[in-house]
Design a protein around this motif. Structure first.
Motif, short mmCIF file in Angstrom:
data_model
loop_
_atom_site.label_atom_id
_atom_site.label_comp_id
_atom_site.label_asym_id
_atom_site.label_seq_id
_atom_site.Cartn_x
_atom_site.Cartn_y
_atom_site.Cartn_z
N PRO A 11 14.21 7.25 -6.54
CA PRO A 11 13.85 6.92 -8.17
C PRO A 11 14.46 7.47 -9.11
O PRO A 11 15.04 8.53 -8.99
CB PRO A 11 12.09 7.22 -8.15
CG PRO A 11 12.09 8.34 -7.03
CD PRO A 11 12.96 7.82 -6.09
N ASN A 29 11.68 13.10 -11.46
CA ASN A 29 11.93 11.47 -11.52
C ASN A 29 10.71 10.83 -12.27
O ASN A 29 9.91 11.61 -12.85
CB ASN A 29 11.92 11.23 -10.17
CG ASN A 29 10.77 11.42 -9.29
OD1 ASN A 29 9.62 11.42 -9.56
ND2 ASN A 29 10.89 11.43 -7.87
N CYS A 30 10.39 9.46 -12.26
CA CYS A 30 9.77 8.65 -12.94
C CYS A 30 8.36 8.53 -12.14
O CYS A 30 7.51 8.55 -13.16
CB CYS A 30 10.26 7.27 -13.07
SG CYS A 30 10.67 6.38 -11.42
#
Length: 219
Positions: A11, A29-30
């Motif tokens: 991601p 990360n997202c």
């Protein structure tokens, strides 16, 4: 097929935090997973899985103790990690899940945090609508009848943009509403910080430029 045409295997990274001594890099990360890298040996040092399924909204390493990483999440939690020993900090083990309601109901989503230059274990967390003072050395005070300062008590001298404002900490996890939407805040001195906000009049003007479609009902 070229490499850039291949689907990503991980991601995307949305946030990066570095320690002032240039030893640690935290990549988020997202989904809220945190990868901690040791830049001295250029290797991954630790992986922190997403915290309570929440995304990371802000973070940073303490300037006076570069091994301490402070992270806030979309569920209005605050975590303190000791990255060198790869574990949750002592403060978090005692307090992260018993934060006062005034912070749990913090106005708006946290967008950043700032550390006073020479104060240890102290931070200011802020959203576009409020800021909160946290001293990790002090006990976490639970709520009382005075959970929030009134808006009239702060922000009256805040100018339109490029603001330098002095303030004093009053109690731990004190939430202070802000007069205008805040875009950025950072400390200049221990009790002095630089803040950029956008006056509500400017917000309204930007809305006027957009067309408004209204349904008309009737016979």
């Amino acid at each position: 097929m070229k490499d850039e045409e291949l689907p990503p295997t991980e991601p995307p990274i949305t946030r990066l935090f570095t320690s002032s001594d240039r030893q640690w890099l935290a990549a988020v990360n997202c989904f809220g997973d945190i990868y901690v890298f040791n830049l001295e040996i250029l290797r991954q040092h630790w992986f922190i899985s997403r915290l309570d399924g929440a995304s990371v909204t802000a973070g940073g390493f303490l300037p006076q103790n570069n091994n301490i990483l402070v992270v806030t999440t979309s569920s209005n939690q605050v975590y303190v990690f000791d990255v060198e020993v790869r574990q949750l900090g002592e403060w978090s083990m005692r307090n992260t899940f018993v934060l006062p309601r005034r912070y749990q109901e913090f106005p708006g989503e946290v967008i950043g945090l700032s550390f006073p230059p020479s104060e240890t274990l102290t931070a200011v967390v802020y959203s576009s609508r409020a800021m909160c003072f946290i001293d990790f050395k002090l006990p976490v005070e639970q709520d009382d009848s005075e959970m929030l300062l009134t808006q009239d008590s702060v922000g009256r001298n805040i100018q339109n943009l490029n603001v330098k404002k002095r303030t004093k900490y009053r109690k731990n996890f004190e939430v202070v509403p802000l007069e205008n939407p805040v875009l950025f805040l950072t400390h200049i001195k221990n009790n002095s910080f630089f803040m950029i906000d956008k006056p509500w009049l400017e917000v309204v003007k930007s809305l006027e430029a957009s067309p408004v479609h209204r349904h008309i009902f009737g016979s």
